[in-house]
Structure formats: C-alpha cells, structure tokens
Design a protein around this motif. Structure first.
Motif, PDB file in Angstrom:
ATOM      1  N   GLU A 153      49.286  38.947  44.351  1.00 38.68           N
ATOM      2  CA  GLU A 153      48.756  39.887  45.329  1.00 38.68           C
ATOM      3  C   GLU A 153      47.616  40.682  44.699  1.00 38.68           C
ATOM      4  O   GLU A 153      47.601  40.911  43.493  1.00 38.68           O
ATOM      5  N   ILE A 154      46.679  41.106  45.547  1.00 38.92           N
ATOM      6  CA  ILE A 154      45.584  41.964  45.099  1.00 38.92           C
ATOM      7  C   ILE A 154      45.417  43.043  46.158  1.00 38.92           C
ATOM      8  O   ILE A 154      45.751  42.847  47.322  1.00 38.92           O
ATOM      9  N   GLU A 155      44.888  44.149  45.762  1.00 43.16           N
ATOM     10  CA  GLU A 155      44.740  45.246  46.716  1.00 43.16           C
ATOM     11  C   GLU A 155      43.628  44.922  47.719  1.00 43.16           C
ATOM     12  O   GLU A 155      42.569  44.433  47.359  1.00 43.16           O
ATOM     13  N   GLU A 156      43.944  45.261  48.931  1.00 41.29           N
ATOM     14  CA  GLU A 156      43.001  44.982  50.018  1.00 41.29           C
ATOM     15  C   GLU A 156      41.729  45.811  49.871  1.00 41.29           C
ATOM     16  O   GLU A 156      40.642  45.345  50.185  1.00 41.29           O
ATOM     17  N   GLU A 157      41.847  47.014  49.327  1.00 42.07           N
ATOM     18  CA  GLU A 157      40.680  47.885  49.162  1.00 42.07           C
ATOM     19  C   GLU A 157      39.685  47.292  48.162  1.00 42.07           C
ATOM     20  O   GLU A 157      38.468  47.401  48.362  1.00 42.07           O
ATOM     21  N   PHE A 158      40.167  46.648  47.126  1.00 44.64           N
ATOM     22  CA  PHE A 158      39.294  46.024  46.141  1.00 44.64           C
ATOM     23  C   PHE A 158      38.461  44.905  46.791  1.00 44.64           C
ATOM     24  O   PHE A 158      37.258  44.813  46.595  1.00 44.64           O
ATOM     25  N   ILE A 159      39.146  44.058  47.574  1.00 43.56           N
ATOM     26  CA  ILE A 159      38.456  42.963  48.284  1.00 43.56           C
ATOM     27  C   ILE A 159      37.475  43.540  49.296  1.00 43.56           C
ATOM     28  O   ILE A 159      36.352  43.064  49.452  1.00 43.56           O
TER      29      ILE A 159
END
Length: 167
Positions: A153-159
């Motif tokens: 998982e990765i943070e949506e804000e970073f993307i």
C-alpha cells in the motif's frame, strides 16, 4: 468588329461613291466629244453646258465625300466617348470590388477572432471542469497499478501530489 476594319469598310464605300462619280464624269465627256464630232458648229454651246454639268457632278462627289468624312468623325467621337464611359464604369466597378473585398476580409478577420476567443474560452472551461476529475482518475489508476505491481500500500496523498505535478 475592330475599329480599323470599320475604317477600311468606310473607305471602301467612299471609293465606290467616287467610282460612280468618275464613271458619270467620263460618260459626260464621252457624250460631249460625240456631240462635238457630229456637230462642230455647236462646240462652244456644248462645252459650256457640259462644263456646268461636270462641275455639278464634281461638287456632288465632293459633297458626298465630306458627308462621309463627317459621319466617320462623328462615329469616331461617339466611339471615343463610349470608350471613356466604359473605362470609367470598369474603374468604378473595380474600386467597388476592391472595397467589398477589403470589407469581407475585415469581417472574416473579426469573425475569426470571435471564434478563436470562444474556442479558447470553451477549452479553458473544459480544462477547469474536468482537470480535477482527470487528476482523481489518474490517482486512482496509479494506486491500483502500484498496489498490484508491488503488493503493498502507498498513501493516496503521495500519488495525488505526483499526479498534480504532471498536470
């Protein structure tokens, strides 16, 4: 028909008139000589009578020639006047065409500017309306691929920050 051709036709007609007068004068002299040969005592009377007739015929021929020349002069004057009027009409028409062309060009340029502004406005409206949606879709797609490819998982804000930098 060409003007030069008409002049030659007029000259030819005048020559026919003079030819007739010449034949008439020759006929008069022939009759005079026949009369003198038959009656030598009446030579003075015949010569004076025939001289008057010859002068009358010659005057008629000269009068016809002058009438022909006057008619040709009138024709040439009328033709020159018609040429002047035709040239003026053509020049006026060309000036009107040029003015109309300039007006049409100005109208088309104005319409082009209006359409260009309208297109720019619509494009700007479209961009402002759908840019946020496109960013959201791109962010969602990037999250899905990142998750599937990396199994993490990765943070949506970073993307979302990465996608915003691209737009």
């Amino acid at each position: 028909m060409d003007l030069v051709a008409l002049k030659f036709i007029a000259i030819g007609l005048a020559v026919f008139g003079m030819l007739g007068a010449g034949l008439g004068i020759a006929n008069i002299f022939s009759a005079m000589l026949n009369g003198i040969a038959r009656n030598p005592e009446s030579e003075d009377k015949i010569i004076s009578t025939r001289s008057k007739e010859v002068l009358g015929s010659f005057n008629s021929s000269v009068h016809l020639l002058r009438l022909t020349e006057e008619q040709i002069a009138k024709y040439n004057a009328a033709l020159n006047q018609a040429r002047i009027q035709a040239k003026k009409i053509i020049d006026d028409a060309l000036a009107q065409v040029e003015e109309m062309r300039a007006n049409v060009k100005n109208i088309l340029e104005e319409e082009d500017k209006k359409k260009s502004k309208l297109i720019e406005k619509k494009v700007a409206e479209f961009k402002s309306e759908y840019t946020d949606q496109l960013k959201q879709m791109a962010t969602s797609i990037a999250l899905i691929y990142y998750t599937k490819l990396t199994n993490s998982e990765i943070e949506e804000e970073f993307i979302a920050d990465l996608v915003s930098k691209e737009f």
